[in-house]
Write a protein that holds these residues in place. Structure first.
Motif, PDB file in Angstrom:
ATOM      1  N   GLU A   1       0.740  -1.304  -0.061  1.00 59.10           N
ATOM      2  CA  GLU A   1      -0.233   0.147   0.103  1.00 59.10           C
ATOM      3  C   GLU A   1       0.881   1.302   0.062  1.00 59.10           C
ATOM      4  O   GLU A   1       0.411   2.386  -0.325  1.00 59.10           O
ATOM      5  CB  GLU A   1      -1.045   0.058   1.206  1.00 59.10           C
ATOM      6  N   SER A   2       2.179   0.971   0.352  1.00 62.25           N
ATOM      7  CA  SER A   2       3.088   2.317   0.294  1.00 62.25           C
ATOM      8  C   SER A   2       3.690   2.403  -0.984  1.00 62.25           C
ATOM      9  O   SER A   2       4.332   3.550  -1.242  1.00 62.25           O
ATOM     10  CB  SER A   2       3.963   2.433   1.351  1.00 62.25           C
TER      11      SER A   2
ATOM     12  N   SER B   1       3.843   3.728  -4.706  1.00 63.03           N
ATOM     13  CA  SER B   1       3.372   4.718  -5.468  1.00 63.03           C
ATOM     14  C   SER B   1       3.900   5.059  -6.907  1.00 63.03           C
ATOM     15  O   SER B   1       4.922   4.262  -6.907  1.00 63.03           O
ATOM     16  CB  SER B   1       3.358   6.288  -4.899  1.00 63.03           C
TER      17      SER B   1
ATOM     18  N   ILE C   1       1.859  16.603   0.319  1.00 59.25           N
ATOM     19  CA  ILE C   1       1.867  15.252  -0.237  1.00 59.25           C
ATOM     20  C   ILE C   1       1.866  14.200   1.098  1.00 59.25           C
ATOM     21  O   ILE C   1       0.702  13.470   1.394  1.00 59.25           O
ATOM     22  CB  ILE C   1       2.454  14.756  -1.083  1.00 59.25           C
ATOM     23  N   CYS C   2       2.800  14.500   2.016  1.00 52.06           N
ATOM     24  CA  CYS C   2       2.834  13.481   3.260  1.00 52.06           C
ATOM     25  C   CYS C   2       1.580  13.828   4.122  1.00 52.06           C
ATOM     26  O   CYS C   2       1.337  12.997   4.908  1.00 52.06           O
ATOM     27  CB  CYS C   2       4.406  13.974   3.715  1.00 52.06           C
TER      28      CYS C   2
ATOM     29  N   ARG D   1      -1.485  14.555   3.085  1.00 49.70           N
ATOM     30  CA  ARG D   1      -2.649  14.130   2.671  1.00 49.70           C
ATOM     31  C   ARG D   1      -2.540  12.598   2.103  1.00 49.70           C
ATOM     32  O   ARG D   1      -3.668  12.047   2.124  1.00 49.70           O
ATOM     33  CB  ARG D   1      -3.091  15.018   1.034  1.00 49.70           C
ATOM     34  N   GLU D   2      -1.195  12.056   2.083  1.00 50.06           N
ATOM     35  CA  GLU D   2      -1.057  10.653   1.730  1.00 50.06           C
ATOM     36  C   GLU D   2      -0.213  10.260   3.073  1.00 50.06           C
ATOM     37  O   GLU D   2       0.849  10.069   2.548  1.00 50.06           O
ATOM     38  CB  GLU D   2      -0.416  10.662   0.496  1.00 50.06           C
TER      39      GLU D   2
ATOM     40  N   THR E   1       0.736   7.214   3.721  1.00 51.51           N
ATOM     41  CA  THR E   1       1.777   6.097   3.425  1.00 51.51           C
ATOM     42  C   THR E   1       2.785   6.564   2.243  1.00 51.51           C
ATOM     43  O   THR E   1       3.600   5.908   2.052  1.00 51.51           O
ATOM     44  CB  THR E   1       0.787   4.843   2.704  1.00 51.51           C
ATOM     45  N   PHE E   2       2.632   7.908   1.792  1.00 51.59           N
ATOM     46  CA  PHE E   2       3.770   8.255   1.005  1.00 51.59           C
ATOM     47  C   PHE E   2       5.187   8.748   1.739  1.00 51.59           C
ATOM     48  O   PHE E   2       4.917   9.454   2.799  1.00 51.59           O
ATOM     49  CB  PHE E   2       3.323   9.541   0.137  1.00 51.59           C
TER      50      PHE E   2
ATOM     51  N   ALA F   1      -2.570  14.433  -5.732  1.00 44.09           N
ATOM     52  CA  ALA F   1      -2.017  14.024  -4.338  1.00 44.09           C
ATOM     53  C   ALA F   1      -2.027  15.456  -3.695  1.00 44.09           C
ATOM     54  O   ALA F   1      -2.515  15.565  -2.267  1.00 44.09           O
ATOM     55  CB  ALA F   1      -0.816  13.562  -4.287  1.00 44.09           C
TER      56      ALA F   1
END
Length: 176
Positions: free
Chosen positions: A44-45, A47, A87-88, A90-91, A93-94, A147
């Motif tokens: 899941e991480s 991208s 991005i970190c 909002r996401e 797992t990124f 993202a």
């Protein structure tokens, strides 16, 4: 990085040498990667930003290459940090790692230049400089924009804070 001597920088990021900004950003990204590379990859991480292998070019050399061949503006360079934070947030797992950083940087640079500069390069040019196929850069840009919810702008004050913090956390290499 470069030499061990301390380098004085101007108070405003707009007045700083762009290579000093490259060095500051590379220092920060290298520290971040040294931490994030220890996080095990999970399905899941992974991208679109993940490379199959770690690129052989250092972050500093990659930033310098981009600056040299795209005439990148200082604001666009600092915006890369703002985009990482966005991005970190909002996401969850990124992560910026040795497998994602290069693709993230060229995507951030191409989008920040297009949205903030009167003159910018074509996608095939950014892709060539970044070592990607133009179609892959286009896919990265779409994923990136989704993202960050198309929020490409940032205030000068926030960019100035990034600059001051980069200098403060440069391990004494730089000072204002």
């Amino acid at each position: 990085m470069e030499s061990a001597r301390r380098v004085g920088l101007p108070p405003a990021y707009e007045d700083a040498d762009i290579d000093a900004l490259c060095q500051l950003i590379a220092l920060m990204l290298d520290r971040l990667i040294s931490i994030n590379d220890r996080i095990p990859l999970s399905p899941e991480s992974i991208s679109r930003f993940h490379s199959a292998s770690v690129p052989q070019i250092s972050i500093l050399d990659y930033l310098r290459r981009i600056v040299r061949f795209t005439n990148l503006e200082k604001t666009c360079l600092l915006l890369t940090l703002h985009y990482i934070d966005q991005i970190c947030a909002r996401e969850p797992t990124f992560t910026i790692s040795s497998l994602t950083v290069h693709r993230f940087i060229i995507t951030a640079v191409s989008l920040s230049s297009k949205s903030h500069c009167d003159a910018f390069c074509t996608n095939p040019h950014y892709a060539r400089v970044g070592g990607l196929a133009p179609s892959e850069l286009a896919r990265l840009e779409r994923a990136f924009l989704a993202a960050i919810d198309w929020r490409l702008t940032c205030t000068r004050e926030v960019l100035q804070l990034y600059y001051v913090n980069l200098v403060a956390h440069s391990g004494g290499r730089f000072w204002i």
